[in-house]
Design a protein around this motif. Structure first.
Motif, PDB file in Angstrom:
ATOM      1  N   CYS A   1       0.832  -1.208   0.000  1.00 53.17           N
ATOM      2  CA  CYS A   1       0.000   0.000   0.000  1.00 53.17           C
ATOM      3  C   CYS A   1       0.868   1.260   0.000  1.00 53.17           C
ATOM      4  N   LEU A   2       1.991   1.238   0.715  1.00 54.48           N
ATOM      5  CA  LEU A   2       2.900   2.386   0.684  1.00 54.48           C
ATOM      6  C   LEU A   2       3.487   2.588  -0.712  1.00 54.48           C
ATOM      7  N   VAL A   3       3.754   1.504  -1.400  1.00 51.03           N
ATOM      8  CA  VAL A   3       4.234   1.630  -2.788  1.00 51.03           C
ATOM      9  C   VAL A   3       3.157   2.255  -3.665  1.00 51.03           C
ATOM     10  N   LEU A   4       1.905   1.864  -3.472  1.00 51.35           N
ATOM     11  CA  LEU A   4       0.809   2.460  -4.242  1.00 51.35           C
ATOM     12  C   LEU A   4       0.650   3.945  -3.934  1.00 51.35           C
ATOM     13  N   VAL A   5       0.865   4.318  -2.676  1.00 58.30           N
ATOM     14  CA  VAL A   5       0.791   5.741  -2.322  1.00 58.30           C
ATOM     15  C   VAL A   5       1.938   6.509  -2.949  1.00 58.30           C
ATOM     16  N   ALA A   6       3.137   5.937  -2.938  1.00 58.55           N
ATOM     17  CA  ALA A   6       4.306   6.628  -3.489  1.00 58.55           C
ATOM     18  C   ALA A   6       4.182   6.833  -4.988  1.00 58.55           C
ATOM     19  N   THR A   7       3.609   5.875  -5.696  1.00 61.47           N
ATOM     20  CA  THR A   7       3.480   5.973  -7.156  1.00 61.47           C
ATOM     21  C   THR A   7       2.177   6.615  -7.594  1.00 61.47           C
ATOM     22  N   GLU A   8       1.390   7.141  -6.654  1.00 60.04           N
ATOM     23  CA  GLU A   8       0.129   7.823  -6.962  1.00 60.04           C
ATOM     24  C   GLU A   8      -0.815   6.922  -7.765  1.00 60.04           C
ATOM     25  N   ALA A   9      -0.906   5.681  -7.329  1.00 59.94           N
ATOM     26  CA  ALA A   9      -1.788   4.735  -8.023  1.00 59.94           C
ATOM     27  C   ALA A   9      -3.256   5.056  -7.810  1.00 59.94           C
ATOM     28  N   SER A  10      -3.563   5.905  -6.841  1.00 56.85           N
ATOM     29  CA  SER A  10      -4.963   6.224  -6.569  1.00 56.85           C
ATOM     30  C   SER A  10      -5.614   7.006  -7.701  1.00 56.85           C
ATOM     31  N   VAL A  11      -4.811   7.616  -8.585  1.00 60.32           N
ATOM     32  CA  VAL A  11      -5.405   8.359  -9.691  1.00 60.32           C
ATOM     33  C   VAL A  11      -6.118   7.432 -10.665  1.00 60.32           C
ATOM     34  N   LEU A  12      -5.893   6.138 -10.557  1.00 60.09           N
ATOM     35  CA  LEU A  12      -6.557   5.190 -11.446  1.00 60.09           C
ATOM     36  C   LEU A  12      -8.043   5.064 -11.162  1.00 60.09           C
ATOM     37  N   VAL A  13      -8.464   5.536 -10.003  1.00 61.01           N
ATOM     38  CA  VAL A  13      -9.884   5.383  -9.666  1.00 61.01           C
ATOM     39  C   VAL A  13     -10.761   6.280 -10.528  1.00 61.01           C
ATOM     40  N   ARG A  14     -10.188   7.256 -11.225  1.00 59.69           N
ATOM     41  CA  ARG A  14     -11.023   8.095 -12.082  1.00 59.69           C
ATOM     42  C   ARG A  14     -11.549   7.325 -13.289  1.00 59.69           C
ATOM     43  N   TYR A  15     -10.998   6.134 -13.517  1.00 57.42           N
ATOM     44  CA  TYR A  15     -11.497   5.286 -14.589  1.00 57.42           C
ATOM     45  C   TYR A  15     -12.555   4.300 -14.106  1.00 57.42           C
ATOM     46  N   PHE A  16     -12.862   4.328 -12.811  1.00 58.39           N
ATOM     47  CA  PHE A  16     -13.920   3.467 -12.295  1.00 58.39           C
ATOM     48  C   PHE A  16     -15.266   3.986 -12.797  1.00 58.39           C
ATOM     49  N   THR A  17     -16.073   3.104 -13.308  1.00 56.99           N
ATOM     50  CA  THR A  17     -17.404   3.479 -13.765  1.00 56.99           C
ATOM     51  C   THR A  17     -18.426   3.232 -12.668  1.00 56.99           C
ATOM     52  N   ARG A  18     -19.621   3.700 -12.923  1.00 54.83           N
ATOM     53  CA  ARG A  18     -20.698   3.493 -11.950  1.00 54.83           C
ATOM     54  C   ARG A  18     -21.016   2.007 -11.812  1.00 54.83           C
TER      55      ARG A  18
END
Length: 805
Positions: free
Chosen positions: A480-497
Motif C-alpha cells: 500500500c505504501l508503494v501504491l501511495v508513493a506511485t500515486e496509483a490512486s489516480v486510477l480510480v477516475r477510470y472506475f465506472t458506476r
C-alpha cells in the motif's frame, strides 16, 4: 409566431431533467456563489426572473354582503382553500377547463391591458383600473370602494391559530397600503426565498355590471399593495375579472386560468417582456398550443395530481427550429469532449498526477491542513452531535455482527473483544489523521472471506494462524505504501458506476450469505426434534426393588390416563420433567432430556423479526404516521431498535439461545496468547517471504474496497467543500494494517454502507421551501472528530459491558 424577446430565450438552455427543488433556485441570487454549479451562468438566462407568488381573491356573497375571500394560491403548484377545514390543501398540479382559457382570451382581448403601469400604491392602481369608458361615474365609485375592501386571508401564523383579515369597510384603515400585522407573521413568508414578487388575481360576479370587465396590469416597479395578498410582497402583476352572474363558476375558473398562466415559467417570462396586447395574446396562444386535453369520462376531476419529483426541462418546450439555432450558437472551435461529461472524477483535483514520489500524499496533507481547525469547530453544531450517536450505534451493531462472524470463522482466534477494540483504535486514528473524515472504517465482507480462507489454510497445513497473518499484514502495508508513493490512486477516475455498484453489491451479498449460513448451522447445533422420532422422548426412571435399573425401553400407551405414570414391568417410569424427576429420586433417561427442540425455530423467529422490523422502521420515514421528527428518528435508528426488540423478546422468554461471548476481563479471546503477536511462533522462517503472495491479493482487494468507497463519497453531487484525500486515506489504511496485524486485531477498510449512512446523517437541506417543493440539498458538513468520538464511545461501551458481565 415569434414571441417578444425570443432571441434571449434562444440563448438559454436547461438540463434534461430539473429537480423540483432546483428549477426555481436560479430565480433568486445564489446563496452560495462559490459553490459548485452544474450549468454555466449563461445557460439559465430564462430563469433570471424572480419567483412569482400568485393569489386568487374571489368575490363572494352576492347579492347580500360582498366580501373578497382568498380561495387559492400558487408558487410552483396550486393550493386550494378547504373552507370547511379552514386549511390549505396539499400542493398539486392544477387542471383547467379549456373553455375557461378561451373565455379568458376573449376577455383580455376586449378588456384593459396596462403594461409598465407607473402606479405607486394600491389606490392609484385601482383608480387606473376603473377608468373604463363603459362604466358610469356611479359604477366607478362603487367598484373602487369594492376593490379597496380588505380581503379575508387564511393566514396561519407561527404558534397562532389561523386568523382572517377584516372585511368591513368601516373597520378598514385609511392607509390601504399598510400590511396587516398577521401578514408579517405568516408562516408562508419564511418558506419563500428572497426576491419573490407577487401577483394578485381578483375574480367574481357583480349584479350591477351589464357586461364583463377585464383588466391586466403589469407594474413598472413592484409595489406592496397593502393587505391585498396574504404575504406582504411587492406585486408585479394585477388582474381583475368581473362580470354579471352566470351559470356555474365561470369567473372563478377564469381567475384560476390566469394564476396558472402566471405560474408557468415560459408564459411569465414572455409577459414580463411583452410590449403590447398582441404580445400578451401571443404568449397565451403559445400556452394553448402546449395544453394537453383529457377526455371527459376517462378521469376524475376531483382527484388532485401530486407534484412530480422531477420537472421536465423548459428547453424542451422550444420549437425544433429554435433549438437548432441554439445549437448553432455554440462556438465552432469548442472541442467535442467539452460538451459531454466523461465522468464524475475527470476534473477532481485530488486525482491529478503530480509526477513526484509521494506527490499526491503531500498535496492531500497540504489541502487538509487548511481545513483541519474548522473540522473540530464544525463538530459543535447540534446536527453533528446527533450524528455522533447515530454513527456510534451503527459501528456498535456492525462490530457485534462482524465479531460474531469472525469468531466462528477463526474458531475463537479473534472475537467480539478484538472487533470492538479494533473498531475503536483504528476508527479514532483514521478519523483524526485521514483526508476524508466522512469515511468509516470497518471490516467488510471480502476481508471476512479472506480471513476465513486464511484460517482454513493455516489449520489444514498445521501453521500458526496469527504469526502467518502478521507477515501478510506487513507485506500489505508495504504494498500500500508503494501504491501511495506511485500515486496509483489516480486510477480510480477510470472506475465506472457499474464497477462501484457491483463491488458494493458483492460486499452486501457476502454478509447476507454469512448470516443465512449461520442460521442454517443452528439446526445442526440444536437439532429440530419431531414427536414420534426415535430420538424424541424423556422419561423419569425409578430404581427397582433391588436397586437395579432395568434398561430403558419405550412402549406404546394404551390409555391416556397412563400418560404420566407407566409400569414398564420391573421398573416404574413417568413423564415428569427432569428437575422434578431428580427431586423425587428418579433419573431422567432419554435423548430428549438434555436438548431443547425449539431453539432453532426461535432463533429463526428472532432473525426474521429483527430483519422485518428494521425494514419496516426504515420505511416509516416516507409514511404519514407520527410527526416528521419522530419518523426520522425511527428511520435513522431502525437497525438499533430492531436489535433491541429482538434482544428484549429473547430475554423475556428466557430461552437458551446462543449468545455472544464477552470476556470478563481485558485479554484476548484466544486463551494463552499475548496482545503482541510473535513474528514466527511455530512457523518456519521462509513463511514470512511466502506471505507476500496472499498479501498481494489482499492488497488489491483492500485498494479496490478503500478507493471505491472514497470515490462514492467524493462525488460532485454531494457538494463537499473540503474535498477528499485518496492518497492520504490509503496511507492511513496501510499504517493501520501494520498496527492491527501486530496486535492480532481484525483488518479494517472503508465500509461503504456505514460511510454513506454517516454522510446522510450530516446532510444539510434548506429549511425554507415553497409548498410542493422538496427541500433543496445544500451539501454535507464534515468533521474530523465526529467518527473519532463515535469510535471512542464504541470502546467505552465494550469496556462497560465487560466489567458488568
Amino acid at each position: 409566431m415569434k414571441l417578444p424577446g425570443q432571441e434571449e430565450f434562444e440563448a438559454s438552455s436547461a438540463c434534461e431533467n430539473i429537480p423540483t427543488g432546483e428549477m426555481d433556485s436560479s430565480l433568486v441570487p445564489d446563496p452560495n456563489p462559490g459553490g459548485p454549479s452544474d450549468t454555466d451562468s449563461t445557460e439559465v438566462g430564462v430563469f433570471k426572473d424572480p419567483m412569482l407568488f400568485i393569489q386568487l381573491n374571489e368575490l363572494l356573497g352576492w347579492p347580500q354582503a360582498l366580501e373578497w375571500r382568498e380561495t387559492g394560491r400558487w408558487v410552483l403548484f396550486e393550493e386550494k382553500l378547504e373552507v370547511g377545514a379552514g386549511r390549505w390543501s396539499a400542493p398539486h398540479v392544477p387542471t383547467l377547463a379549456l373553455p375557461s382559457l378561451q373565455k379568458l382570451r376573449s376577455l383580455l382581448a376586449e378588456g384593459l391591458v396596462l403594461l409598465d403601469c407607473p402606479a405607486q400604491s394600491f389606490l392609484e392602481l385601482v383608480e387606473q383600473v376603473v377608468r373604463v369608458e363603459s362604466l358610469s361615474p356611479e359604477l366607478r365609485g362603487q367598484l373602487q370602494a369594492l376593490l379597496l375592501q380588505r380581503p379575508q386571508h387564511n393566514i396561519r401564523t407561527t404558534g397562532i391559530r389561523p386568523c382572517w383579515g377584516f372585511t368591513d369597510l368601516r373597520k378598514a384603515s385609511h392607509d390601504e397600503d399598510t400590511p396587516l400585522k398577521e401578514q408579517h407573521q405568516n408562516a408562508l413568508r419564511l418558506k419563500l426565498p428572497p426576491g419573490v414578487e407577487a401577483a394578485a388575481v381578483l375574480a367574481g360576479e357583480l349584479g350591477f355590471l351589464a357586461q364583463p370587465l377585464g383588466a391586466f396590469v403589469r407594474l413598472r416597479n413592484p409595489v406592496v399593495l397593502g393587505p391585498l395578498t396574504e404575504v406582504p410582497l411587492p406585486s408585479r402583476f394585477f388582474c381583475l375579472l368581473l362580470g354579471p352572474p352566470t351559470r356555474g363558476r365561470g369567473y372563478h375558473e377564469m381567475g384560476r386560468a390566469v394564476a396558472v398562466l402566471l405560474s408557468d415559467p415560459q408564459f411569465q417570462w414572455s409577459v414580463r417582456r411583452a410590449s403590447n396586447l398582441h404580445d400578451l395574446l401571443a404568449a397565451l396562444d403559445t400556452f394553448l398550443e402546449e395544453v394537453t386535453v383529457l377526455p371527459p369520462g376517462r378521469w376524475d376531476p376531483t382527484v388532485r395530481i401530486p407534484p412530480p419529483k422531477c420537472l421536465p426541462s423548459q428547453h424542451k418546450r422550444l420549437p425544433s427550429q429554435m433549438r437548432e439555432i441554439k445549437g448553432l450558437s455554440r462556438p465552432r472551435g469548442a472541442p467535442a469532449e467539452d460538451r459531454h461529461d466523461h465522468g464524475p472524477h475527470a476534473t477532481c483535483p485530488e486525482l491529478q498526477r503530480t509526477g513526484r514520489l509521494f506527490g499526491g500524499l503531500v498535496q492531500d496533507v497540504r489541502r487538509k491542513a487548511t481545513w483541519y481547525p474548522s473540522d473540530f469547530l464544525d463538530a459543535l453544531h447540534p446536527q453533528c452531535l446527533s450524528a455522533v450517536l447515530y454513527i456510534y450505534l451503527a459501528t456498535v451493531t456492525n462490530a457485534i455482527t462482524f465479531g460474531g462472524l469472525l469468531g466462528d470463522a477463526t474458531d475463537g482466534a479473534q472475537g467480539v473483544l478484538e472487533s470492538f477494540l479494533g473498531t475503536a483504535v483504528a476508527g479514532a486514528i483514521f478519523c483524526l489523521m485521514a483526508g476524508q473524515p466522512l469515511t468509516i472504517l470497518s471490516s467488510t465482507g471480502p476481508v471476512l472471506v479472506f480471513e476465513r480462507l486464511l484460517f482454513s489454510f493455516s489449520r489444514d497445513h498445521n501453521m500458526d494462524y496469527l504469526p502467518f497473518r502478521l507477515w501478510i499484514g506487513i507485506w500489505v502495508a508495504t504494498f500500500c505504501l508503494v501504491l501511495v508513493a506511485t500515486e496509483a490512486s489516480v486510477l480510480v477516475r477510470y472506475f465506472t458506476r457499474f464497477t462501484e455498484e457491483g463491488f458494493c453489491a458483492l460486499i452486501s451479498l457476502i454478509f447476507i450469505y454469512d448470516a443465512l449460513c449461520k442460521m442454517l448451522n443452528l439446526t445442526r447445533a440444536y437439532p429440530i426434534q419431531r414427536p414420534g422420532a426415535p430420538a424424541y422422548g424423556c422419561f423419569c426412571q425409578y430404581p427397582g426393588p433391588g436397586e437395579n435399573e432395568s434398561q430403558w425401553t419405550r412402549t406404546n400407551l394404551k390409555n391416556r390416563d397412563d400418560i404420566l405414570i407407566m409400569d414398564l414391568g420391573l421398573v416404574n417410569a413417568s413423564l415428569l420433567p427432569p428437575s422434578e424427576c431428580t427431586r423425587q429420586g428418579g433419573r431422567p433417561r432419554g435423548p430428549g432430556c438434555h436438548t431443547v427442540p425449539d431453539i432453532a425455530f426461535f432463533s429463526l423467529l428472532l432473525f426474521l423479526t429483527s430483519f422485518l422490523f428494521a425494514t419496516a422502521l426504515k420505511h416509516v420515514k416516507n409514511s404519514r404516521l407520527f410527526p416528521s421528527m419522530v419518523r426520522k428518528v425511527f428511520s435513522d435508528f431502525s437497525s438499533v431498535l430492531a436489535i433491541l426488540l429482538g434482544c428484549g423478546l429473547d430475554a423475556f422468554l428466557g430461552l437458551a439461545t446462543p449468545k455472544l461471548l464477552v470476556p470478563r476481563e481485558f485479554k484476548p479471546t484466544l486463551p494463552g496468547r499475548d496482545w503482541l503477536v510473535s513474528p514466527f511462533g511455530a512457523n518456519p522462517w521462509w513463511l514470512s517471504v511466502a506471505a507476500a503472495l496472499p498479501a498481494l491479493l489482499l492488497s488489491i482487494l483492500i485498494f479496490m474496497d478503500q478507493q471505491i468507497t472514497a470515490v462514492i463519497l467524493n462525488r460532485a453531487e454531494y457538494r463537499l467543500q473540503k474535498g477528499g484525500g485518496f492518497h492520504l486515506d490509503l496511507f492511513c489504511v496501510a499504517v493501520l494494517m501494520l498496527l492491527t496485524s501486530v496486535l492480532g486485531l481484525p483488518w479494517y477498510v472503508s465500509a461503504t454502507v456505514i460511510s454513506l449512512a454517516h454522510m446522510d446523517s450530516l446532510r444539510r437541506e434548506s429549511r425554507a421551501c415553497v409548498p410542493g417543493e422538496a427541500p433543496s440539498f445544500l451539501g454535507i458538513s464534515s468533521s474530523q472528530c465526529l467518527c473519532s468520538m463515535a469510535s471512542s464511545c464504541t470502546w467505552g461501551w465494550q469496556h462497560l459491558a465487560a466489567s458488568s458481565s
